[in-house]
Design an enzyme around this catalytic site. Structure first.
Site, PDB file in Angstrom:
ATOM      1  N   HIS A 112       0.864  -1.183   0.000  1.00 46.84           N
ATOM      2  CA  HIS A 112       0.000   0.000   0.000  1.00 46.84           C
ATOM      3  C   HIS A 112       0.900   1.233   0.000  1.00 46.84           C
ATOM      4  CE1 HIS A 112       0.889  -0.471   4.278  1.00 46.84           C
ATOM      5  NE2 HIS A 112       0.342   0.692   4.559  1.00 46.84           N
TER       6      HIS A 112
ATOM      7  N   HIS B  16       1.258   3.968   2.033  1.00 44.09           N
ATOM      8  CA  HIS B  16       1.751   4.741   3.177  1.00 44.09           C
ATOM      9  C   HIS B  16       3.270   4.899   3.070  1.00 44.09           C
ATOM     10  CE1 HIS B  16      -1.895   4.113   6.066  1.00 44.09           C
ATOM     11  NE2 HIS B  16      -1.975   5.249   5.394  1.00 44.09           N
TER      12      HIS B  16
ATOM     13  N   ASP C 244       5.677   4.802   5.086  1.00 43.87           N
ATOM     14  CA  ASP C 244       6.582   3.836   5.742  1.00 43.87           C
ATOM     15  C   ASP C 244       6.669   2.514   4.978  1.00 43.87           C
ATOM     16  OD1 ASP C 244       3.891   3.502   6.664  1.00 43.87           O
ATOM     17  OD2 ASP C 244       4.587   2.258   8.319  1.00 43.87           O
TER      18      ASP C 244
HETATM   19 ZN    ZN Z   1       0.002   1.543   6.551  1.00 45.11          ZN
END
Ligand code: ZN
Length: 263
Positions: free
Chosen positions: A67, A69, A71
């Site tokens: 995904h 994000h 991080d």
């Molecule tokens: Zn995440």
């Protein structure tokens, strides 16, 4: 099974969260099989940690993005810049395939717009392959990839690899409202996030109770708990909590450099 007879190898390059930590990068895992060297996520710190664990970073054939994000994707430009220039005086000719949810190309185009065309035109062939939830995708060399949507962000996917002598599932980031135990059933290694304590559980992350439920249903040879917030690790024995919540199989807590043969 000894490493010499194994068909594959799994190594943690990064198992952190959004919290800066001295001894672990953000999410990054290396899955090596006979025909593929797969990087699973590429969070901030990945480029450094690939060197730290002695990985053949120049030989990465595929990247999986769970995904978007930061991080989990933040070091993509850094890795592609290293693959473009880091082999001088040689140049990489090995093609690279970047797999991920719908929107992966748009993310790479955004990095290219911000940092340079090398992201999508690094001087070697780069193929971006977006896969939907429920995908069942042959990868060549007898390996196949499967996905399910996870309740975390709109695009988030868990992934499972089978074939070429290995069976591995990686949760990515996820909440508990998903059939993740069934998805990971019978794997050699189930890499499962366990971000937060039960008393602070959210619908977009797992805690020991939900991770234990999935692990008990999946019954993997080894459960590797990852993406545990450092505040939680400092305050509790996360493995003991997962066992107390009903998972009786083998389990370990991810650390950078943790590695296991597969197959
Ligand atoms: Zn995440």
């Amino acid at each position: 099974m000894s490493r010499a007879s194994a068909r594959g190898q799994f190594t943690v390059a990064g198992c952190g969260t959004v919290v800066p930590e001295a001894d672990r990068s953000c999410s990054a895992y290396l899955l090596e099989t006979g025909n593929h060297r797969f990087l699973l996520d590429c969070g901030p710190g990945t480029v450094r940690s690939l060197a730290r664990i002695g990985a053949d970073w120049a030989g990465i054939t595929d990247i999986w993005i769970s995904h978007f994000h930061t991080d989990h994707v933040g070091d993509l430009p850094g890795l592609l810049f290293a693959l473009k220039w880091g082999l001088l005086p040689d140049r990489r000719t090995l093609p690279l395939t970047v797999w991920g949810p719908a929107g992966t190309r748009q993310v790479l185009e955004g990095f290219a717009a911000a940092t340079g065309n090398y992201v999508l035109d690094p001087g070697f062939e780069i193929d971006v392959r977006e896969v939907p939830p429920g995908a069942h995708q042959p990868l060549g060399g007898g390996l196949e990839l499967r996905t399910i949507a996870t309740p975390h962000t709109d695009e988030s996917l868990a992934v499972r690899f089978d074939g070429d002598g290995i069976a591995l599932a990686y949760s990515g980031d996820t909440g508990p409202a998903v059939a993740l135990g069934q998805f990971a059933a019978g794997t050699q290694l189930f890499v499962c996030e366990c971000s937060l304590p039960d008393e602070r559980s959210l619908d977009i992350h797992l805690s020991p109770r939900s991770a234990a439920r999935f692990a008990a249903a999946a019954s993997p040879d080894m459960l590797l708990l990852t993406h545990v917030y450092p505040q939680f690790r400092a305050a509790a024995d996360v493995l003991a909590l997962v066992r107390a919540a009903g998972y009786a199989g083998a389990a370990e807590l991810a650390t950078e450099g943790w590695t296991t043969p597969l197959g």
